[in-house]
Design a protein around this motif. Structure first.
Motif, short mmCIF file in Angstrom:
data_model
loop_
_atom_site.label_atom_id
_atom_site.label_comp_id
_atom_site.label_asym_id
_atom_site.label_seq_id
_atom_site.Cartn_x
_atom_site.Cartn_y
_atom_site.Cartn_z
N LEU A 286 -19.16 62.85 15.34
CA LEU A 286 -19.07 62.61 13.91
C LEU A 286 -18.51 63.86 13.24
CD1 LEU A 286 -19.85 60.51 11.69
CD2 LEU A 286 -22.08 61.66 11.58
N VAL A 287 -17.49 63.69 12.39
CA VAL A 287 -16.93 64.80 11.62
C VAL A 287 -17.09 64.47 10.14
CG1 VAL A 287 -14.91 66.23 11.14
CG2 VAL A 287 -15.28 65.35 13.46
N LEU A 288 -17.79 65.33 9.41
CA LEU A 288 -18.05 65.12 7.99
C LEU A 288 -17.28 66.19 7.22
CD1 LEU A 288 -21.93 64.61 8.22
CD2 LEU A 288 -20.14 62.86 8.31
N ILE A 289 -16.31 65.78 6.39
CA ILE A 289 -15.43 66.72 5.71
C ILE A 289 -15.56 66.50 4.20
CG2 ILE A 289 -13.09 67.62 5.54
CD1 ILE A 289 -12.42 66.22 8.15
N SER A 290 -15.84 67.57 3.45
CA SER A 290 -16.03 67.42 2.01
C SER A 290 -15.52 68.64 1.27
CB SER A 290 -17.52 67.20 1.69
OG SER A 290 -18.30 68.28 2.17
N THR A 374 -12.71 64.55 20.43
CA THR A 374 -12.03 63.33 20.84
C THR A 374 -12.90 62.12 20.49
OG1 THR A 374 -10.98 64.52 22.66
CG2 THR A 374 -11.02 62.11 22.80
N ASP A 375 -12.27 61.07 20.00
CA ASP A 375 -12.97 59.82 19.69
C ASP A 375 -13.97 59.97 18.55
OD1 ASP A 375 -13.38 57.06 20.08
OD2 ASP A 375 -15.18 57.44 21.27
N ALA A 376 -13.71 60.92 17.66
CA ALA A 376 -14.65 61.16 16.55
C ALA A 376 -14.45 60.16 15.43
CB ALA A 376 -14.47 62.57 16.01
N GLU A 377 -15.53 59.87 14.73
CA GLU A 377 -15.47 59.14 13.47
C GLU A 377 -15.46 60.17 12.35
OE1 GLU A 377 -17.60 54.96 13.63
OE2 GLU A 377 -18.98 56.52 14.31
N ILE A 378 -14.56 59.99 11.38
CA ILE A 378 -14.36 60.97 10.32
C ILE A 378 -14.84 60.38 8.99
CG2 ILE A 378 -12.74 62.57 9.26
CD1 ILE A 378 -12.68 62.81 12.28
N LEU A 394 -5.20 65.06 9.68
CA LEU A 394 -5.87 64.27 10.71
C LEU A 394 -4.87 63.33 11.41
CD1 LEU A 394 -9.13 63.36 8.76
CD2 LEU A 394 -8.97 64.86 10.77
N ILE A 395 -4.01 62.70 10.62
CA ILE A 395 -3.01 61.81 11.22
C ILE A 395 -2.06 62.61 12.12
CG2 ILE A 395 -1.07 60.27 10.74
CD1 ILE A 395 -3.83 59.06 10.17
N ASP A 396 -1.69 63.82 11.67
CA ASP A 396 -0.84 64.68 12.49
C ASP A 396 -1.49 65.05 13.81
OD1 ASP A 396 1.12 64.63 10.56
OD2 ASP A 396 0.61 66.59 9.71
N GLN A 397 -2.83 65.07 13.82
CA GLN A 397 -3.57 65.37 15.05
C GLN A 397 -3.87 64.11 15.85
OE1 GLN A 397 -6.79 68.20 14.91
NE2 GLN A 397 -6.03 69.14 13.01
N GLN A 398 -3.21 63.02 15.51
CA GLN A 398 -3.32 61.75 16.25
C GLN A 398 -4.68 61.09 16.10
OE1 GLN A 398 -0.35 60.78 17.56
NE2 GLN A 398 0.36 62.75 16.74
N VAL A 399 -5.39 61.37 15.00
CA VAL A 399 -6.64 60.66 14.73
C VAL A 399 -6.28 59.28 14.21
CG1 VAL A 399 -8.73 60.59 13.32
CG2 VAL A 399 -7.88 62.78 14.19
N ASP A 403 -10.35 55.31 12.16
CA ASP A 403 -11.52 56.19 12.34
C ASP A 403 -11.73 57.11 11.15
OD1 ASP A 403 -12.09 55.12 14.81
OD2 ASP A 403 -10.94 56.63 15.92
N ILE A 404 -10.89 56.99 10.13
CA ILE A 404 -11.00 57.84 8.94
C ILE A 404 -11.59 57.02 7.79
CG2 ILE A 404 -9.79 59.35 7.33
CD1 ILE A 404 -7.59 59.66 9.45
N HIS A 405 -12.78 57.38 7.36
CA HIS A 405 -13.47 56.68 6.28
C HIS A 405 -13.56 57.63 5.08
CE1 HIS A 405 -14.64 54.03 9.59
NE2 HIS A 405 -15.06 55.11 10.22
N TYR A 406 -13.38 57.11 3.87
CA TYR A 406 -13.38 58.01 2.72
C TYR A 406 -14.08 57.38 1.52
CZ TYR A 406 -9.61 55.23 0.59
OH TYR A 406 -8.88 54.21 0.03
N GLU A 407 -14.49 58.24 0.61
CA GLU A 407 -15.07 57.80 -0.65
C GLU A 407 -14.30 58.47 -1.78
OE1 GLU A 407 -16.29 55.66 -2.69
OE2 GLU A 407 -18.28 55.63 -1.77
N VAL A 408 -14.00 57.71 -2.83
CA VAL A 408 -13.30 58.22 -4.01
C VAL A 408 -14.25 58.17 -5.20
CG1 VAL A 408 -11.38 57.88 -5.60
CG2 VAL A 408 -11.04 57.52 -3.16
#
Length: 418
Positions: A286-290, A374-378, A394-399, A403-408
């Protein structure tokens, strides 16, 4: 105009004739939708001023953010609806449906939107809106509205409430200063009874009556909901400033009102929890980015992980203006430290005289220096420019996109390109 019955979820095929017309006119309608939505809101609020006063975010209307978000949603939905393959158009509506549910939107409000939206289309495009074109786009609208109604009804049923009946009165139990401009509020039911269960990452709406009599509503992520009788949120007081076009952006009406007026023992109206940025049970990394106040749903997720003794590999990345302005700074460190499989890296634009090291860096987030498992959920939350930059990295790193979830926070102007 007449319209077809609301479709069932998954039944979103336009008639062959309408699909052909929509495909042919999509470039024209899509190019004009940015001009149509402001006219639509002007017409609707002139006929129903109570909607701007008591339901819609007046700040977003003044800045044009809501108009941009609506234009993007309509264009994205119509594009997917007539595409021969690709994403299910319903996928772009889940975030909107959760927001609608948190506001208590009901099915009877959709004809109001329809009336003024189509009047705006005719006003902007004039004679180009032939009966055939009007009929085809009418079908698009009612398919979109029908999909939203279907999702919203399911959300209300899952919350155990009648359609739109999401509001309850809560009492402020405690407030705590998290940073110079951010305060945490701990809310509970007046009699101490249990509150609805929230999933990690969800938000609630707060409803306040401002000095001019307007009832304004805003959404705030739950930073903690483990106690059955308490919810905790954090509110950043939004200052006045300048928009991207240089215009003056007024200070946040509701955030500043809460800072100045909500104290222990005071009552406030709150919705049931909603929001689609929820942590799914999994064993994947799990990767949590804020960034900034975008840390609030991340704190909620971390509380859940720590409270359930999760053994998931968790990488937490956070960016802020400075350590002094970093809301939940110590709490973030403690939560990560409590999980043997978690690690934390932070970036500050102004680090001060503190030394840089592997987990504390000056400047902005640079994912080029981070090894994404590898295989992380973001899970991603923060200001829109920050999320766009991180998403690109993230897309450039082939994620994978899935697997990329976001909140606005606020209108989802990212929808059309996400």
């Amino acid at each position: 105009m007449t319209h077809p019955p609301h479709p069932q979820l998954g039944d979103f095929m336009l008639s062959t004739k309408s699909a052909a017309v929509v495909k042919a006119t999509l470039p024209v309608i899509g190019a004009a939708i940015g001009d149509i939505t402001p006219v639509f809101y002007q017409r609707m609020f002139a006929a129903h001023p109570e909607l701007l006063r008591d339901l819609f975010n007046r700040g977003n209307q003044a800045q044009g953010d809501q108009q941009s978000a609506l234009a993007g949603a309509i264009a994205a939905y119509a594009t997917l609806l007539v595409a021969e393959d690709g994403r299910d158009p319903v996928e772009v509506l889940a975030r909107i449906a959760h927001k609608h549910a948190s506001l208590g939107i009901t099915e009877d409000q959709y004809p109001i939107v329809h009336e003024h939206l189509f009047a705006a289309i005719v006003e902007v495009l004039g004679d180009a809106v032939t009966p055939e074109v009007a009929s085809a786009w009418d079908e698009v609208y009612w398919h979109m509205a029908g999909a939203l109604v279907t999702i919203e009804k399911r959300l209300y049923a899952d919350a155990g409430v009648a359609d739109g009946d999401v509001w309850r009165t809560l009492v402020l139990r405690r407030r705590r200063q998290e940073s110079p401009d951010t305060v945490s509020f701990v809310l509970g039911s007046p009699d101490g009874s249990a509150l609805p269960t929230a999933r990690p990452g969800q938000y609630v709406s707060l409803q306040v009556t401002l000095p001019d009599g307007a009832r304004q509503i805003r959404q705030y992520s739950l930073t903690r909901s483990a106690e059955p009788s308490e919810w905790e949120i954090s509110v950043k007081a939004v200052p006045s400033g300048h928009g991207e076009d240089g215009t003056i952006v007024p200070a946040g009406e509701v955030s500043n009102f809460l800072h100045q007026n909500l104290f222990e023992g005071d009552e406030i109206r709150a919705s049931a929890p909603f929001g689609e940025l929820v942590l799914e049970d999994s064993h994947r990394p799990l990767v949590l980015i804020s960034a900034g106040i975008g840390i609030t749903p991340i704190i909620g997720i971390l509380h859940y992980l720590a409270g359930t003794d999760s053994d998931r590999e968790v990488l937490v990345l956070h960016a802020d203006r400075s350590p002094a302005r970093h809301a939940h700074r110590q709490q973030l460190k403690e939560l990560v430290a409590a999980m043997p499989t978690a690690s934390l890296q932070r970036w500050y634009e102004d680090l001060g005289v503190r030394p840089t090291r592997d987990v504390l860096r000056a400047g902005r987030v640079d994912l080029g220096t981070v090894e994404i498992p590898t295989d992380a959920e973001i899970y991603l939350c923060g200001p829109l420019p920050f999320m766009e930059s991180v998403h690109t990295s993230l897309i450039d790193q082939q994620v994978p996109e899935a697997d990329i979830h976001y909140e606005v926070f606020g209108p989802d102007k990212w929808l059309a390109s996400a």
